[in-house]
Scaffold this active site. Structure first.
Site, PDB file in Angstrom:
ATOM      1  N   ARG A 122       0.791  -1.228   0.000  1.00 14.39           N
ATOM      2  CA  ARG A 122       0.000   0.000   0.000  1.00 14.39           C
ATOM      3  C   ARG A 122       0.830   1.287   0.000  1.00 14.39           C
ATOM      4  O   ARG A 122       0.794   2.073   0.949  1.00 14.39           O
ATOM      5  CB  ARG A 122      -0.960  -0.015   1.193  1.00 14.39           C
ATOM      6  N   ASP A 305     -12.932  -5.802  -0.738  1.00 12.76           N
ATOM      7  CA  ASP A 305     -13.367  -5.849   0.658  1.00 12.76           C
ATOM      8  C   ASP A 305     -14.454  -6.897   0.907  1.00 12.76           C
ATOM      9  O   ASP A 305     -14.862  -7.103   2.051  1.00 12.76           O
ATOM     10  CB  ASP A 305     -13.879  -4.468   1.106  1.00 12.76           C
ATOM     11  N   ARG A 397     -12.466  -2.016  14.037  1.00 12.44           N
ATOM     12  CA  ARG A 397     -12.085  -0.840  13.236  1.00 12.44           C
ATOM     13  C   ARG A 397     -13.172  -0.492  12.227  1.00 12.44           C
ATOM     14  O   ARG A 397     -13.265   0.668  11.803  1.00 12.44           O
ATOM     15  CB  ARG A 397     -10.785  -1.125  12.464  1.00 12.44           C
TER      16      ARG A 397
HETATM   17  C1  UD1 Z   1      -9.664   1.971   0.033  1.00 13.37           C
HETATM   18  C2  UD1 Z   1     -10.531   1.426   1.143  1.00 13.37           C
HETATM   19  C3  UD1 Z   1     -10.262  -0.053   1.347  1.00 13.37           C
HETATM   20  C4  UD1 Z   1     -10.431  -0.808   0.027  1.00 13.37           C
HETATM   21  C5  UD1 Z   1      -9.599  -0.166  -1.079  1.00 13.37           C
HETATM   22  C6  UD1 Z   1      -9.842  -0.782  -2.446  1.00 13.37           C
HETATM   23  C7  UD1 Z   1     -10.807   3.381   2.561  1.00 13.37           C
HETATM   24  C8  UD1 Z   1     -10.520   4.049   3.849  1.00 13.37           C
HETATM   25  N1  UD1 Z   1     -10.227   2.170   2.344  1.00 13.37           N
HETATM   26  O1  UD1 Z   1      -8.319   1.828   0.447  1.00 13.37           O
HETATM   27  O2  UD1 Z   1     -11.192  -0.550   2.312  1.00 13.37           O
HETATM   28  O3  UD1 Z   1      -9.988  -2.140   0.199  1.00 13.37           O
HETATM   29  O4  UD1 Z   1      -9.917   1.238  -1.181  1.00 13.37           O
HETATM   30  O5  UD1 Z   1     -11.191  -0.745  -2.762  1.00 13.37           O
HETATM   31  O6  UD1 Z   1     -11.556   3.889   1.740  1.00 13.37           O
HETATM   32  N2  UD1 Z   1      -1.764   1.974  -4.554  1.00 13.37           N
HETATM   33  C9  UD1 Z   1      -0.549   2.332  -5.042  1.00 13.37           C
HETATM   34  N3  UD1 Z   1      -0.134   3.634  -4.878  1.00 13.37           N
HETATM   35  C10 UD1 Z   1      -0.891   4.552  -4.252  1.00 13.37           C
HETATM   36  C11 UD1 Z   1      -2.156   4.178  -3.771  1.00 13.37           C
HETATM   37  C12 UD1 Z   1      -2.559   2.867  -3.936  1.00 13.37           C
HETATM   38  O7  UD1 Z   1       0.182   1.514  -5.614  1.00 13.37           O
HETATM   39  O8  UD1 Z   1      -0.467   5.716  -4.139  1.00 13.37           O
HETATM   40  C13 UD1 Z   1      -2.213   0.573  -4.713  1.00 13.37           C
HETATM   41  C14 UD1 Z   1      -2.373  -0.110  -3.349  1.00 13.37           C
HETATM   42  O9  UD1 Z   1      -1.154  -0.617  -2.881  1.00 13.37           O
HETATM   43  C15 UD1 Z   1      -3.366  -1.193  -3.679  1.00 13.37           C
HETATM   44  C16 UD1 Z   1      -4.247  -0.539  -4.745  1.00 13.37           C
HETATM   45  O10 UD1 Z   1      -3.503   0.560  -5.255  1.00 13.37           O
HETATM   46  O11 UD1 Z   1      -2.718  -2.306  -4.225  1.00 13.37           O
HETATM   47  C17 UD1 Z   1      -5.584  -0.055  -4.232  1.00 13.37           C
HETATM   48  O12 UD1 Z   1      -5.388   0.925  -3.249  1.00 13.37           O
HETATM   49  P1  UD1 Z   1      -6.411   2.119  -3.014  1.00 13.37           P
HETATM   50  O13 UD1 Z   1      -7.481   2.079  -4.026  1.00 13.37           O
HETATM   51  O14 UD1 Z   1      -5.620   3.368  -2.859  1.00 13.37           O
HETATM   52  O15 UD1 Z   1      -7.028   1.719  -1.613  1.00 13.37           O
HETATM   53  P2  UD1 Z   1      -7.163   2.613  -0.312  1.00 13.37           P
HETATM   54  O16 UD1 Z   1      -7.624   3.973  -0.659  1.00 13.37           O
HETATM   55  O17 UD1 Z   1      -5.938   2.444   0.515  1.00 13.37           O
END
Ligand code: UD1
Length: 418
Positions: A122, A305, A397
């Site tokens: 992440r 999720d 949580r």
């Molecule tokens: C949000 C949700 C989480 C859900 C996820 C995907 C919230 C608080 N959490 O998490 O419950 O499982 O969306 O639906 O809303 N990534 C990168 N670089 C970045 C950001 C993300 O590589 O800068 C990757 C992450 O490692 C992951 C993927 O993108 O593999 C999805 O992440 P993201 O959509 O950002 O999830 P969250 O916002 O952390």
């Protein structure tokens, strides 16, 4: 630390009101910083993650008060730009969501790199890419992200992956920027739409949320607003699987069915009956559910999720089911826990092959993350004997009153403190 004791409870029956969505509430709470005024929010779930965001906002100087059980008043007029340290950010990845609002309001932000669920690496590179495009210098050192700007300027930004958090952070940062920001390949989750609706109520100009292209025209100032948080589609989905899995009959209130289309479609494929009626949905199970395959995808695809909860169900379905996880690499840590309960699952990279077994057996298992924790409760509901779920702080949580809600449906679940 608390544990859940779960005993076999087939044929769950009754009504559940779905709580407000944690994943919509968190960015909206962060966005309240932008108001610099009073914000009233309804249907805010009372959860550990919300308390962490409360701690962050009060550290910054916000007044934070629940005026009713789920009705929250936040006054951010006295918020100042302070560093947010590891003690707060290490507890929750969504703490990064305060960066966008702080940058928009003050031009600077300094926060410790985030923690959260152990479901993958992440990174936050996409958040930083967006901020940099808006004219912010972002420096990562000694475990901190330091971001400075002389004023944000709207830009065209293309996200390499439709990250939910990056989309939210960039939208919030752009609300007060000079000129227009066009965000392409944006995430389309319902929580992005809810955040944008809230921002627009505060006076922002955000268009296109829910599509891959979001346009944000910078405005001078945002102000007070009231807003009701959307229902939690993942909580809803968890209870829908519980109904199907226990051959039960559960009616859910406070639901937006268009948000959970993939869950409805899969459950129907698996043999459940799903009746949609406005903001209600009724799910009835079947004694002969069918094996299926799922592949997690960004919205409107099948939500990551909900993956663990479906895997819990697949464990007891005759035949072979396949799960492909494309979003988070560590979401299969739960497989070892299912195996302790007698499951037959093989993993090959991002693919899990689930061979249904005659029955699961109650065992002592650990919630490896939030959704995995909910999935272990589901597995416990159909297992012979008692299942002890440890590390349930993960579940707390993100699920409001989960044991009360399950108990009201006839489940044999008890929280014990040890
Ligand atoms: C949000 C949700 C989480 C859900 C996820 C995907 C919230 C608080 N959490 O998490 O419950 O499982 O969306 O639906 O809303 N990534 C990168 N670089 C970045 C950001 C993300 O590589 O800068 C990757 C992450 O490692 C992951 C993927 O993108 O593999 C999805 O992440 P993201 O959509 O950002 O999830 P969250 O916002 O952390």
């Amino acid at each position: 630390m608390d544990k859940f004791l779960v005993n076999k409870s087939m044929n769950l029956k009754g009504k559940v009101r779905v709580s407000g969505a944690k994943n919509a509430a968190l960015p909206i709470l962060a966005a309240s910083i932008l108001a610099g005024d009073e914000v009233i929010l309804e249907d805010v779930p009372r959860l550990r993650d919300i308390e962490i965001m409360e701690d962050i906002l009060t550290t910054l100087g916000a007044d934070f008060e629940f005026i009713e059980e789920n009705k929250l008043r936040i006054d951010t007029s006295r918020v100042e730009n302070k560093d947010i340290g590891y003690e707060l950010t290490s507890q929750m990845r969504a703490s990064t969501l305060i960066m966008g609002p702080l940058l928009a309001r003050f031009g600077n932000a300094k926060i410790s790199l985030p923690g959260g669920c152990t479901i993958g690496t992440r990174p936050i590179d996409l958040h930083l890419k967006g901020f940099r495009a808006l004219g912010v210098d972002c420096d990562v050192h000694n475990g901190y992200i330091e971001a400075h700007s002389e004023g944000l300027v709207g830009q065209k930004i293309y996200l390499d992956f439709p990250s939910v958090g990056a989309t939210e952070n960039i939208i919030m940062a752009a609300t007060l920027a000079e000129g227009e920001t066009i965000l392409d390949n944006a995430a389309m989750e319902p929580e992005i739409v809810d955040l944008s609706n809230f921002l627009n109520k505060m006076g922002a100009d955000v268009k296109g949320a829910g599509t891959p292209t979001i346009r944000i025209k910078g405005v001078e100032k945002l102000g007070k607003a009231s807003h009701q948080i959307i229902p939690d589609r993942i909580e809803a989905g968890t209870f829908m699987v519980a109904a199907a899995m226990t051959d039960g009959d559960i009616e859910l209130e406070n639901i937006i069915t268009s948000h959970i289309k993939p869950v409805i479609a899969k459950l129907k494929e698996m043999g459940a009956t799903v009746e949609e009626n406005g903001s209600h949905i009724r799910v009835k199970g079947t004694s002969e559910p069918k094996a299926t395959d799922i592949k997690t995808m960004p919205h409107p695809g099948f939500p990551t999720d909900m993956q663990a909860q479906f895997m819990a169900f697949m464990n007891i379905i005759d035949g072979t089911s396949v799960v492909i996880e494309t979003i988070f690499e560590n979401r299969f840590r739960i497989v070892d826990e299912f195996k302790r309960m007698g499951a037959d699952i093989k993993i090959d990279g991002r693919t899990a092959i689930v061979q249904g077994v005659e029955e699961l057996t109650g065992s002592e298992v650990k919630a490896t993350d939030l959704r995995a924790g909910a999935a272990l409760i589901l597995a416990g509901l159909v297992a012979e004997g008692e299942t002890i779920v440890d590390d349930i702080y993960h579940i707390d949580r993100g699920y409001e009153n989960i044991e009360e809600k399950f108990k009201a449906l006839g489940a044999n679940i008890k929280r014990v403190s040890v």
